[in-house]
Design a protein around this motif. Structure first.
Motif: not given
Length: 325
Positions: A113-120, A132-144, A268-275
């Motif tokens: 999810x963070x790096x858009x791997x399936x979509x990319x 440029x379409x798939x600029x993601x986010x690092x997990x480092x420093x984030x809160x889980x 359903x609708x979840x299956x159609x969303x890119x994220x």
């Protein structure tokens, strides 16, 4: 008399070992026919299932010779284990054997999810090169945020710390003094606090009357805007209609689900969303985990049939005299 019925697709060396000692009936699709299962179970001493066989009170009552039920997996929502206990039947399961595999796939979902791997991947396979379409986010420093800090939740959090993530945990059965929480420097908080602060929420709850629907629309809308949501536990703890609304509103930035409210789900609708990343309940399906699960449950069933206590019994460890009305 049949010693053991295996009503789902469970196989391997441990099953072969059972077959060398006991009379075993293996029918991978038997769970699809409850009436046939009930008929065959009337005279069996042991029943081994995964998560698709409904082991109901009526099935238990009709199985007069049953002394042990083996659940190859950690969840017990398809087994009426309380009724089984009242009837003097041992229920064995595998609470630890697939935990590593589930924790690893939870981490994989975060990265996906963070790096858009399936979509990319899908876009690149179409012949595109959209960097440029798939600029993601690092997990480092984030809160889980770990919702349910049992074995799998702990193992997921422990692996997340290697990425430099901070850990919040919600679990009404644990205290801040819990040694495992202390080891990963997790802050134990209330659920609403966790949802409002976490960049990634990973759900690891069992399905119980208290947890079904726990993550509903109201709670999901309390999530930190743009946060990622992952569920590898039980589908019924999340209200999917509320999750869809939170996605469309931009409250939830991405979703990865290995489990669903209804399995298998309708498209359903979840299956159609890119994220949104969707998997068919395979978090525990690695060769290593399944070998451990199968070995553990077959060994426990054999122990009970041999008059010994089960190692991984839910409650009682030896068969009790059957209670009949």
């Amino acid at each position: 008399m049949i010693d053991i019925i295996i009503s789902e697709n469970i196989q391997g060396a441990a099953v072969a070992a059972l077959q060398s000692r006991f009379k075993v009936v293996t029918q991978p699709d038997l769970w699809k026919d409850p009436l046939l299962l009930a008929e065959k179970a009337k005279n069996c001493r042991a029943l081994i299932v995964r998560n698709q066989t409904p082991v109901t009170a009526s099935l238990i009552d009709a199985s007069a010779e049953l002394v042990v039920i083996g659940r190859a997996g950690v969840g017990l929502d398809n087994v009426d284990y309380k009724h089984a206990e009242q009837a003097g039947i041992v229920v064995s399961y595998t609470p630890d054997q697939n935990a590593i595999s589930v924790a690893e796939i939870a981490i994989g979902m975060m990265l996906s999810l963070a790096r858009y791997i399936p979509a990319a991947d899908a876009d690149t396979k179409k012949g595109n090169w959209n960097r440029q379409r798939f600029v993601g986010t690092e997990l480092y420093g984030k809160t889980l945020g770990i919702v349910g800090a049992g074995k799998i939740g702990y193992l997921t959090a422990r692996r997340a710390t290697a990425f430099g993530m901070k850990i919040l945990a919600y679990d009404p059965f644990l205290s801040q003094d819990n040694i495992l929480l202390s080891e990963i420097q997790a802050e134990l908080v209330e659920l609403d606090d966790l949802l409002s602060r976490a960049d990634v929420v990973s759900c690891h709850l069992p399905s119980t009357p208290q947890t079904v629907g726990l993550l509903n629309r109201e709670r999901l809308f309390r999530m930190k805007p743009g946060a990622l949501f992952i569920n590898t536990s039980r589908g019924k703890v999340v209200v999917e209609s509320g999750l869809l609304e939170a996605l469309k509103a931009g409250i939830v930035g991405g979703v990865a689900l290995d489990v669903r409210e209804k399995e298998p789900p309708q498209i359903g609708k979840l299956e159609k969303l890119p994220n949104v990343v969707l998997l068919p309940h395979i978090a525990a399906f690695t060769h290593e985990a399944q070998d451990r699960v199968t070995s553990a449950i077959c060994e426990d069933v054999a122990r009970v049939l041999d008059g010994k206590p089960a190692v991984n019994a839910v409650r009682r460890t030896t068969p009790m005299p059957r209670v009949t009305s």
